[in-house]
Write an enzyme that holds these catalytic residues in place. Sequence first.
Site, short mmCIF file in Angstrom:
data_model
loop_
_atom_site.label_atom_id
_atom_site.label_comp_id
_atom_site.label_asym_id
_atom_site.label_seq_id
_atom_site.Cartn_x
_atom_site.Cartn_y
_atom_site.Cartn_z
N CYS A 175 20.34 -11.37 -3.88
CA CYS A 175 18.89 -11.59 -4.00
C CYS A 175 18.10 -10.39 -3.46
O CYS A 175 18.00 -9.38 -4.14
CB CYS A 175 18.49 -12.90 -3.31
SG CYS A 175 16.86 -13.49 -3.80
N HIS A 185 21.81 -17.00 -5.64
CA HIS A 185 22.45 -17.27 -4.35
C HIS A 185 23.80 -17.96 -4.57
O HIS A 185 23.85 -19.15 -4.86
CB HIS A 185 21.56 -18.16 -3.48
CG HIS A 185 20.35 -17.45 -2.96
ND1 HIS A 185 20.37 -16.75 -1.77
CD2 HIS A 185 19.10 -17.31 -3.46
CE1 HIS A 185 19.17 -16.21 -1.56
NE2 HIS A 185 18.38 -16.54 -2.58
N GLU A 206 25.94 -18.69 -2.35
CA GLU A 206 26.35 -19.43 -1.16
C GLU A 206 25.92 -20.89 -1.16
O GLU A 206 26.46 -21.70 -0.40
CB GLU A 206 25.82 -18.74 0.11
CG GLU A 206 24.31 -18.75 0.29
CD GLU A 206 23.58 -17.61 -0.40
OE1 GLU A 206 22.45 -17.31 0.01
OE2 GLU A 206 24.14 -17.02 -1.34
N SER A 230 31.44 -31.35 28.94
CA SER A 230 30.38 -32.30 28.60
C SER A 230 30.91 -33.57 27.95
O SER A 230 30.18 -34.53 27.78
CB SER A 230 29.40 -31.63 27.63
OG SER A 230 30.03 -31.40 26.38
N GLY A 261 31.92 -33.35 24.90
CA GLY A 261 31.74 -33.04 23.49
C GLY A 261 32.87 -32.19 22.93
O GLY A 261 33.76 -31.74 23.65
N VAL A 262 32.80 -31.94 21.63
CA VAL A 262 33.87 -31.22 20.93
C VAL A 262 33.98 -29.78 21.40
O VAL A 262 35.07 -29.29 21.70
CB VAL A 262 33.62 -31.26 19.41
CG1 VAL A 262 34.66 -30.43 18.67
CG2 VAL A 262 33.64 -32.69 18.89
N ASP A 263 32.85 -29.07 21.48
CA ASP A 263 32.88 -27.63 21.76
C ASP A 263 33.49 -27.32 23.13
O ASP A 263 34.41 -26.51 23.24
CB ASP A 263 31.48 -27.03 21.67
CG ASP A 263 30.84 -27.23 20.30
OD1 ASP A 263 31.60 -27.42 19.33
OD2 ASP A 263 29.61 -27.22 20.21
N SER A 264 32.98 -27.96 24.17
CA SER A 264 33.50 -27.66 25.51
C SER A 264 34.94 -28.13 25.65
O SER A 264 35.74 -27.51 26.36
CB SER A 264 32.61 -28.29 26.59
OG SER A 264 32.68 -29.70 26.57
#
Length: 509
Positions: free
Chosen positions: A79, A167, A169, A221, A223-226
């Site tokens: 683009c 685009h 994507e 935490s 959560g998934v990330d930590s």
Amino acid sequence: MQEKVLILDFGSQYTQLIARRVRELFIYCEIHPFNNPPQNILEFKAVILSGSPYSVRAEDAPHPELEEIKGKLPLLGVCYGAQYLAHFFGGQVSPSSKREYGRANLAFVNSEDPFFKGVPSDSQVWMSHADTILKLPEQAECLASTSDVENAAYKIAGEPTYAIQFHPEVYHSTDGKKILENFLVRIAGVKQDWTPDSFVDMTLIDLKEKVGNDKVILGLSGGVDSSVAAMLLHKAIGKQLNCVFVNNGLLRKNEFEQVLKQYEGMGLNIKGVDASDQFLDALEGVSDPETKRKIIGKTFIDVFDAEAHLVEGVKWLGQGTIYPDVIESISVNGPSATIKSHHNVGGLPDFMKLDLVEPLRMLFKDEVRRVGKSLGMDSALLGRHPFPGPGLAIRILGDISREKVRMLQEVDAIFIEGLKKWELYDQIWQAGAMFLPINSVGVMGDERTYENCVALRAVQSTDGMTADWVDLPYAFLQKTSNEIINNVKGINRVVYDISSKPPATIEWE
């Protein structure tokens, strides 16, 4: 050495989507602002120029330095990138005479070129631009057209430079992923070896080398990330990792005890700290969302700093920072405007004197889950919905009290358990309840009530950047509403939020 692709960002809302599509091809890529590219550009196997809200004809148009790239590395302009390559290399870009937004179909495709290998001549693409390329740059050949856009795609003869005005994507471009694969694999020759297993292997080596025999402290935490960050560090350095799970009094019902038990089952060296009174006392009477977040952040630092001092010889702070957090902190126009304080990019204050170690810094959320699966982590933990760092504080609109927290915890527990019983939980990105700062009239038995209202929220998303509300079954909503009102004293009204992001956000504060 991991082969990688560079994406130069010109401020497009779709830039992260380009990176996601490239990663889906098992190819590693990085996003860098066009005005702050990496110094080692020749270490990249290919370069993609993103779209942009700017016009190449504007005086303040983004103007990248391409001397080290064009003609030397495989280059794809998307683009704005395509229009830039035309405008500044002998072509002509002008305002579109026809509307060039939304779905379109290719009317002509040069299927002999490897760029369009396997792409049908009527392939649907997504247009989103106000300018159009009237004249191609020097030595360029048109590769595809639509009924309205003559130069929908082109390449420059004698060099691996390609450009498209649509685009690839976005999902609306039905063969967009194939086009990206053709460019990166067939033309640029990039290896498709970016897998969860390869990431784990490389990261464990890097962590062992980086941390050595030092100690690391990490705030978990639930959560998934930590959790995934902790498991990577645990596999790399074992008992040198010291995890702390702080109860800020704003977690879900029974979450502190349940999460601690789960972590201990994973073999982590973890300490639970119940600081709920400290947080709730500091928040008493505070209504402003940003002030709430800052109070919670400061209190967490105070608690975490005290715990860090109890670990002798700790030198590193581990964090579960992921790639969207990093990208938002280095936007094209400088750090993004503060919508809310929650991305902990950059770590804790200088007085803690700890160096950062962020093993997930270059991963998207879905990649984090795949890495967790590769590590053999429990699918129930990896499938957990995101939960805000400030917890229920930003789901209680207005001032916070212990009684409001109690009510919202009960409401949330009924909602989340209901989603699991109805087998809806795993189909949803994030769900929760909001405590609204209004009372409404109700009738219970023969008496009128004047009590609180809660809003239920469930959204579908890929990474939280955009989200659509989930069309939950009426029977489920009816049952959940009845159960909440009948079992949570102080609640007499339940509503369901049907707003998407944008314009709304997932959380209400």
